[in-house]
Write a protein that holds these residues in place. Structure first.
Motif, PDB file in Angstrom:
ATOM      1  N   GLY A   1       0.769  -1.233   0.000  1.00  0.00           N
ATOM      2  CA  GLY A   1       0.000   0.000   0.000  1.00  0.00           C
ATOM      3  C   GLY A   1       0.799   1.282   0.000  1.00  0.00           C
ATOM      4  N   VAL A   2       2.125   1.211   0.036  1.00  0.00           N
ATOM      5  CA  VAL A   2       2.948   2.419   0.058  1.00  0.00           C
ATOM      6  C   VAL A   2       3.055   3.002  -1.350  1.00  0.00           C
ATOM      7  N   CYS A   3       2.977   4.327  -1.444  1.00  0.00           N
ATOM      8  CA  CYS A   3       3.096   5.015  -2.728  1.00  0.00           C
ATOM      9  C   CYS A   3       4.140   6.120  -2.614  1.00  0.00           C
ATOM     10  N   TRP A   4       5.079   6.138  -3.551  1.00  0.00           N
ATOM     11  CA  TRP A   4       6.030   7.241  -3.685  1.00  0.00           C
ATOM     12  C   TRP A   4       5.539   8.175  -4.782  1.00  0.00           C
ATOM     13  N   LYS A   5       5.497   9.482  -4.482  1.00  0.00           N
ATOM     14  CA  LYS A   5       5.192  10.479  -5.491  1.00  0.00           C
ATOM     15  C   LYS A   5       6.473  11.250  -5.816  1.00  0.00           C
ATOM     16  N   PHE A   6       6.674  11.515  -7.091  1.00  0.00           N
ATOM     17  CA  PHE A   6       7.926  12.117  -7.555  1.00  0.00           C
ATOM     18  C   PHE A   6       7.682  13.563  -7.985  1.00  0.00           C
ATOM     19  N   ASP A   7       8.474  14.484  -7.428  1.00  0.00           N
ATOM     20  CA  ASP A   7       8.426  15.864  -7.869  1.00  0.00           C
ATOM     21  C   ASP A   7       8.991  15.983  -9.279  1.00  0.00           C
ATOM     22  N   TYR A   8       8.803  17.158  -9.872  1.00  0.00           N
ATOM     23  CA  TYR A   8       9.228  17.420 -11.244  1.00  0.00           C
ATOM     24  C   TYR A   8      10.716  17.099 -11.446  1.00  0.00           C
ATOM     25  N   ASN A   9      10.987  16.258 -12.444  1.00  0.00           N
ATOM     26  CA  ASN A   9      12.350  15.947 -12.879  1.00  0.00           C
ATOM     27  C   ASN A   9      13.200  15.299 -11.779  1.00  0.00           C
TER      28      ASN A   9
END
Length: 275
Positions: A88-96
């Motif tokens: 259930g863990v999610c990593w969100k990535f900032d721009y570039n």
């Protein structure tokens, strides 16, 4: 990873949306969070990730961190080390802000869920020589592409691979996809085995390709050794270097242009109709 932080009885209040930044982290995030008495007062507080990661485990975050995990600078998985995202863990990535894998990166979900999500489409994976990317029921969304360098490997079971460009495989790389929905095209110069699932664009292979029970909304360009078994696509492109065979499940060509003979095709076309 070298930090030794403790909080007193009155705890610590983190007022910024960026509640924590884990830089060059090693360990289990749950241990860090459980040992500190802290409160995030910002509405969209999150935990940032950056730097080179050693052996580490990322667990689901409490309700106090509604913004979840965010990759705020480039992240590298060190050679010989394993980074694990628990259920259930999610990593969100900032721009570039992208991910380079020299060790092993693992996401293992029992049911399909978003696991790696980019804010924009200029975020990508580099799986380097000796690196391994292993995803189970993990949706990858809005990435620019996944790049497998020579000696890199990729295993994905279930889920959606949603890249704006491609899965790009160098010579000497390997990938095994099982029941995966690939949203864009694949370029294979290594060894690719895909069972079940679909490709919502074309696949071009100059390496070794094994497709079983796969459907494509476009064409298959077979320039190397290819085994097609139970495959449906609009058309098949072959040239003089193609070594194509069809398994018992057959090959269904749905386009008006069933085949295209390319790149100075030589040989007897009769062999193509025997596929």
């Amino acid at each position: 990873s070298d930090a030794d932080v403790s909080t007193g009885e009155n705890g610590i209040t983190l007022t910024s949306t960026k509640a924590f930044v884990l830089n060059n982290f090693v360990g289990n995030v749950s241990t860090l969070l459980n040992n500190l008495k802290w409160t995030a007062s910002a509405e969209n507080a999150y935990i940032g990730i950056s730097g080179t990661l050693g052996d580490s485990t990322f667990t689901q975050l409490p309700d106090a961190v509604p913004g979840g995990y965010r990759v705020v600078n480039g992240v590298t998985v060190a050679a010989g080390k394993t980074v694990t995202l628990e259920e259930g863990v999610c990593w969100k990535f900032d721009y570039n802000k992208s991910l380079s894998i020299n060790g092993t990166f693992v996401v293992n979900n029992a049911t399909e869920a978003d696991a790696l999500v980019a804010d924009d489409n200029y975020v990508y994976f580099n799986v380097e020589n000796g690196g391994k990317l292993q995803l189970t029921n993990a949706n990858v969304k809005n990435f620019y592409g996944v790049y497998l360098r020579s000696g890199g490997s990729f295993e994905m079971t279930g889920g959606v691979l949603d890249t704006q460009r491609q899965l790009d495989m160098a010579s000497g790389s390997t990938a095994i996809l099982t029941g995966v929905e690939v949203k864009d095209y694949i370029y294979n110069n290594g060894t690719l085995s895909m069972t079940g699932g679909s490709i919502n664009n074309y696949i071009e292979s100059t390496g070794t390709l094994n497709l079983s029970n796969v459907s494509s909304t476009s064409h298959v360009i077979a320039k190397g050794k290819s085994v097609l078994d139970g495959v449906s696509c609009t058309s098949l492109y072959v040239d003089s270097d193609s070594d194509v065979s069809v398994g018992e499940g057959g090959l269904t060509l749905t386009g008006t242009e069933a085949m295209r003979l390319t790149n100075d095709f030589t040989g007897d076309t009769a062999r193509l109709f025997e596929l």
